[in-house]
Design a protein around this motif. Structure first.
Motif, PDB file in Angstrom:
ATOM      1  N   ARG A  50       0.641  -0.908   0.367  1.00  0.00           N
ATOM      2  CA  ARG A  50      -0.093   0.024  -0.126  1.00  0.00           C
ATOM      3  C   ARG A  50       1.168   1.081  -0.086  1.00  0.00           C
ATOM      4  O   ARG A  50       0.289   1.961  -0.852  1.00  0.00           O
ATOM      5  CB  ARG A  50      -1.450   0.013   0.714  1.00  0.00           C
ATOM      6  CG  ARG A  50      -1.726   0.963   1.467  1.00  0.00           C
ATOM      7  CD  ARG A  50      -2.873   0.957   2.468  1.00  0.00           C
ATOM      8  NE  ARG A  50      -2.712   0.105   2.891  1.00  0.00           N
ATOM      9  CZ  ARG A  50      -2.984   0.420   4.814  1.00  0.00           C
ATOM     10  NH1 ARG A  50      -3.473   1.673   5.270  1.00  0.00           N
ATOM     11  NH2 ARG A  50      -2.788  -0.217   5.077  1.00  0.00           N
ATOM     12  N   GLY A  51       1.766   1.331   0.973  1.00  0.00           N
ATOM     13  CA  GLY A  51       2.881   2.094   0.979  1.00  0.00           C
ATOM     14  C   GLY A  51       3.408   3.056  -0.484  1.00  0.00           C
ATOM     15  O   GLY A  51       3.288   3.849  -1.061  1.00  0.00           O
TER      16      GLY A  51
ATOM     17  N   TYR B 228       1.923   2.028  -3.626  1.00  0.00           N
ATOM     18  CA  TYR B 228       0.727   2.141  -4.172  1.00  0.00           C
ATOM     19  C   TYR B 228       0.889   3.620  -4.444  1.00  0.00           C
ATOM     20  O   TYR B 228       0.680   4.530  -5.075  1.00  0.00           O
ATOM     21  CB  TYR B 228      -0.071   1.596  -4.597  1.00  0.00           C
ATOM     22  CG  TYR B 228       0.285   0.315  -5.351  1.00  0.00           C
ATOM     23  CD1 TYR B 228       0.478   0.128  -6.615  1.00  0.00           C
ATOM     24  CD2 TYR B 228      -0.607  -1.453  -4.831  1.00  0.00           C
ATOM     25  CE1 TYR B 228       0.983  -1.057  -7.241  1.00  0.00           C
ATOM     26  CE2 TYR B 228       0.632  -2.328  -5.700  1.00  0.00           C
ATOM     27  CZ  TYR B 228       1.001  -2.442  -6.615  1.00  0.00           C
ATOM     28  OH  TYR B 228       1.384  -4.013  -7.070  1.00  0.00           O
ATOM     29  N   THR B 229       0.885   4.217  -2.719  1.00  0.00           N
ATOM     30  CA  THR B 229       0.588   5.753  -2.603  1.00  0.00           C
ATOM     31  C   THR B 229       1.783   6.138  -3.059  1.00  0.00           C
ATOM     32  O   THR B 229       1.700   7.364  -3.951  1.00  0.00           O
ATOM     33  CB  THR B 229       0.817   5.251  -1.161  1.00  0.00           C
ATOM     34  OG1 THR B 229      -0.667   5.057  -0.192  1.00  0.00           O
ATOM     35  CG2 THR B 229      -0.030   6.933  -0.379  1.00  0.00           C
ATOM     36  N   HIS B 230       3.422   5.755  -2.764  1.00  0.00           N
ATOM     37  CA  HIS B 230       4.208   6.474  -3.727  1.00  0.00           C
ATOM     38  C   HIS B 230       4.074   6.537  -4.763  1.00  0.00           C
ATOM     39  O   HIS B 230       4.176   7.780  -5.625  1.00  0.00           O
ATOM     40  CB  HIS B 230       5.293   5.690  -2.461  1.00  0.00           C
ATOM     41  CG  HIS B 230       7.132   6.173  -3.573  1.00  0.00           C
ATOM     42  ND1 HIS B 230       8.099   6.025  -3.242  1.00  0.00           N
ATOM     43  CD2 HIS B 230       6.821   7.729  -4.311  1.00  0.00           C
ATOM     44  CE1 HIS B 230       8.728   6.513  -3.447  1.00  0.00           C
ATOM     45  NE2 HIS B 230       8.254   8.219  -4.083  1.00  0.00           N
TER      46      HIS B 230
ATOM     47  N   THR C 233       1.358   6.819  -7.025  1.00  0.00           N
ATOM     48  CA  THR C 233       0.103   7.608  -6.718  1.00  0.00           C
ATOM     49  C   THR C 233       0.765   8.875  -6.728  1.00  0.00           C
ATOM     50  O   THR C 233       0.354  10.243  -8.148  1.00  0.00           O
ATOM     51  CB  THR C 233      -0.491   7.524  -6.546  1.00  0.00           C
ATOM     52  OG1 THR C 233      -1.521   6.107  -6.387  1.00  0.00           O
ATOM     53  CG2 THR C 233      -2.587   8.442  -6.332  1.00  0.00           C
TER      54      THR C 233
END
Length: 104
Positions: free
Chosen positions: A21-22, A24-26, A28
């Protein structure tokens, strides 16, 4: 004893999910912010696409992209798409489906 092993597996799986998740946040933020930075720095309103050839516009996306690459390598080090285990799993999947194999 089984509860301890289940809890340990859960914690490892949770950490893996948090790491992904970290990443994919990065990713994005990388995409959104670099699009904004490129449009702001190109002075798009007055010059259009004429200003896209200036090298300094690409320093941030390139350097940040290198950091993102290393982040991705760290997170997905054991889970790259085209590993040997992926090939074996895909071959087994195709063998299990009778209609996907063409007879010559």
């Amino acid at each position: 004893m089984q509860d301890y092993e289940d809890e340990k597996k859960y914690k490892l799986a949770k950490k893996r999910v948090d790491d992904e998740r970290g990443f994919y946040t990065h990713l994005t933020f990388y995409i959104v912010i670099n699009i904004i930075v490129l449009f702001i720095n190109t002075n798009f309103e007055s010059q259009g696409f004429k200003n896209w050839s200036q090298w300094h516009l690409y320093i941030t996306p390139i350097l940040w992209g290198i950091g993102l690459l290393f982040h991705g390598l760290k997170v997905f080090k054991n889970n790259f798409i085209f590993r040997k285990s992926w090939e074996e799993r895909k071959i087994k999947e195709l063998m299990d489906k009778d209609d996907t194999l063409d007879v010559l």
